[in-house]
Design a protein around this motif. Structure first.
Motif, PDB file in Angstrom:
ATOM      1  N   TYR A 141      58.059  42.025 -46.202  1.00 49.84           N
ATOM      2  CA  TYR A 141      59.032  42.293 -45.137  1.00 49.84           C
ATOM      3  C   TYR A 141      58.345  43.111 -44.070  1.00 49.84           C
ATOM      4  CZ  TYR A 141      62.624  40.649 -48.299  1.00 49.84           C
ATOM      5  OH  TYR A 141      63.366  39.856 -49.124  1.00 49.84           O
ATOM      6  N   SER A 142      58.396  42.634 -42.823  1.00 48.99           N
ATOM      7  CA  SER A 142      57.790  43.426 -41.759  1.00 48.99           C
ATOM      8  C   SER A 142      58.814  44.467 -41.309  1.00 48.99           C
ATOM      9  CB  SER A 142      57.361  42.537 -40.588  1.00 48.99           C
ATOM     10  OG  SER A 142      58.476  42.177 -39.814  1.00 48.99           O
ATOM     11  N   LYS A 143      58.321  45.468 -40.639  1.00 49.00           N
ATOM     12  CA  LYS A 143      59.168  46.573 -40.198  1.00 49.00           C
ATOM     13  C   LYS A 143      60.416  46.062 -39.478  1.00 49.00           C
ATOM     14  CE  LYS A 143      59.089  50.686 -37.430  1.00 49.00           C
ATOM     15  NZ  LYS A 143      58.452  51.576 -36.510  1.00 49.00           N
ATOM     16  N   GLY A 144      61.564  46.528 -39.887  1.00 50.17           N
ATOM     17  CA  GLY A 144      62.807  46.136 -39.215  1.00 50.17           C
ATOM     18  C   GLY A 144      63.530  44.982 -39.876  1.00 50.17           C
ATOM     19  N   ALA A 145      62.881  44.304 -40.819  1.00 53.05           N
ATOM     20  CA  ALA A 145      63.505  43.133 -41.444  1.00 53.05           C
ATOM     21  C   ALA A 145      64.547  43.561 -42.475  1.00 53.05           C
ATOM     22  CB  ALA A 145      62.441  42.270 -42.109  1.00 53.05           C
ATOM     23  N   ASP A 147      56.426  48.193 -42.845  1.00 51.91           N
ATOM     24  CA  ASP A 147      56.016  46.951 -43.488  1.00 51.91           C
ATOM     25  C   ASP A 147      56.051  47.183 -45.004  1.00 51.91           C
ATOM     26  OD1 ASP A 147      55.634  45.852 -41.036  1.00 51.91           O
ATOM     27  OD2 ASP A 147      53.463  46.105 -41.013  1.00 51.91           O
ATOM     28  N   SER A 148      56.705  46.294 -45.728  1.00 47.38           N
ATOM     29  CA  SER A 148      56.927  46.525 -47.156  1.00 47.38           C
ATOM     30  C   SER A 148      56.533  45.314 -47.991  1.00 47.38           C
ATOM     31  CB  SER A 148      58.408  46.812 -47.432  1.00 47.38           C
ATOM     32  OG  SER A 148      58.849  47.933 -46.720  1.00 47.38           O
TER      33      SER A 148
END
Lengths: 209, 185
Positions: free
Chosen positions: A31-35, A98-99
């Motif tokens: 998951y990118s930042k904000g997703a 980012d996760s």
């Protein structure tokens, strides 16, 4: 997938055969930042262990997001209530950085519970842990001042303060500034309200509820 | 130009992109999230950017096809519109792989300023390309000169249906070069 193995083995011991059955059920998700990992109204399909990154669990209330928890390296993540109830989520889970999450689907986890007895024990132990955490937080929320809650958080998860923006910490501790929230502003006159302000604030704009 | 030859060429490009996207899906998550510098897109965000921008055309084409495709008899010749042709050629990477005519992303197509990107973005991209494949097959039986599709800039620029295929696919070719660069980091 080593992380999954280590995490499960914090609770129960696994034989090689058991691990060989469990490992293929877990997959990695980026998951990118904000997703959104899960959004209000969706049914959470997976239960996650966080390999990297920070996620925020929050729910919308009065036009604001009320933050109720975080996921970070090695912790659980996702909307667990929706995952187990198979009902639409009441919380948003958003990747704040980012996760990489390691996830298992509901069906696969149920299948593992059936086939691998030790996994069922693992499942029970996580729920016990979550329940204990919930009970602790409930007491903190009901009986402690914002300052005490902040001190507790610093003692329990000091790394969170580096990972999460202050406004989310404030929301988590229920210190979000709201015009009507500061010591019952509107009821008290400004002088009295100022007298109620906490002796120590960690950000000038923050006021205790 | 020969409409069927154009459709064949676009189908081939799309199939190549789908195959590559399927390979990329299996790469480690950390690589897909890797950014060349802070604030720059990672590969997943490039995929999501393509979903946001190409989606406008896929929906637009599906809409005009649904309403009009059956009314126009098949036309073996497609004559590109002036702006459609110009924009497509500006989008296409040069033969040596260089990208000319760099442009700033519109806010509505910038994933970090929209709802982010995830592993799902690649799956959605593949589904979108498959949607284009079906529309292109349908395009053989109609006249691509006769229908207009609203471009991503809004009603101030409308493409002929044929250009509404060429432009987003050329745009995707440009971004696949970017993805390959990101993955080679």
């Amino acid at each position: 997938m080593e992380l999954v193995c280590h995490t499960i083995e914090r609770y129960v011991a696994l034989t090689d055969d058991e691990w060989a059955r469990i490992a293929p059920c877990w997959r990695e998700y980026a998951y990118s930042k904000g997703a959104a990992v899960c959004a209000v109204g969706q049914v959470e399909q997976r239960f996650y262990i966080v390999r990297s990154g920070v996620q925020r669990l929050s729910f919308p209330h009065d036009g604001q997001d009320v933050c109720v928890g975080f996921g970070y390296d090695g912790s659980w993540s996702g909307e667990y209530a929706s995952f187990i109830s198979r009902k639409p989520a009441r919380f948003d889970v958003v990747a704040m950085t980012d996760s990489v999450l390691l996830g298992i689907t509901y069906d696969e986890l149920q299948q593992l519970y059936k086939e691998v007895p030790v996994m069922e024990r693992f499942g029970r132990m996580i729920v016990e842990e979550l329940l204990l955490g919930r009970a602790t937080r409930e007491i903190e929320q009901m009986s402690m001042s914002a300052e005490e809650r902040y001190d507790r958080l610093v003692a329990r998860s000091p790394h969170l303060l580096q990972l999460v923006p202050q406004k989310d910490i404030a929301s988590y501790l229920r210190m979000t500034p709201r015009p009507s929230a500061g010591c019952g502003a509107g009821v008290l006159d400004p002088g009295q309200a100022a007298a109620c302000a906490p002796a120590r604030c960690f950000a000038p704009w923050m006021r205790t509820r | 130009m020969d409409a069927n030859a154009m459709i064949d060429a676009l189908l081939e490009v799309l199939r190549g992109q789908i195959a590559r996207a399927r390979e990329i899906q299996r790469l480690p998550a950390e690589l897909l999230l890797k950014r060349p510098a802070q604030g720059k897109w990672n590969a997943l965000e490039v995929f999501e950017h393509m979903n946001l921008s190409s989606g406008v055309y896929a929906r637009g084409i599906a809409k005009v096809f649904g309403g009009q495709a059956a009314r126009h008899p098949a036309n073996p010749v497609f004559k590109a519109g002036f702006l459609g042709d110009f924009s497509t050629k500006a989008m296409l990477p040069k033969p040596d792989g260089r990208i000319a005519w760099r442009m700033k992303t519109l806010r509505m197509f910038d994933p970090p300023r929209q709802h982010g990107a995830s592993s799902e973005s690649i799956a959605r991209f593949i589904a979108l390309c498959e949607c284009f494949l079906r529309l292109l097959e349908q395009a053989r039986g109609t006249d691509l000169n006769r229908m207009k599709v609203v471009s991503s800039l809004g009603p101030i620029l409308c493409f002929k249906a044929g250009d509404a295929f060429r432009f987003p696919i050329a745009h995707q070719q440009r971004h696949f070069l970017q993805i390959e660069r990101l993955l080679a980091q």
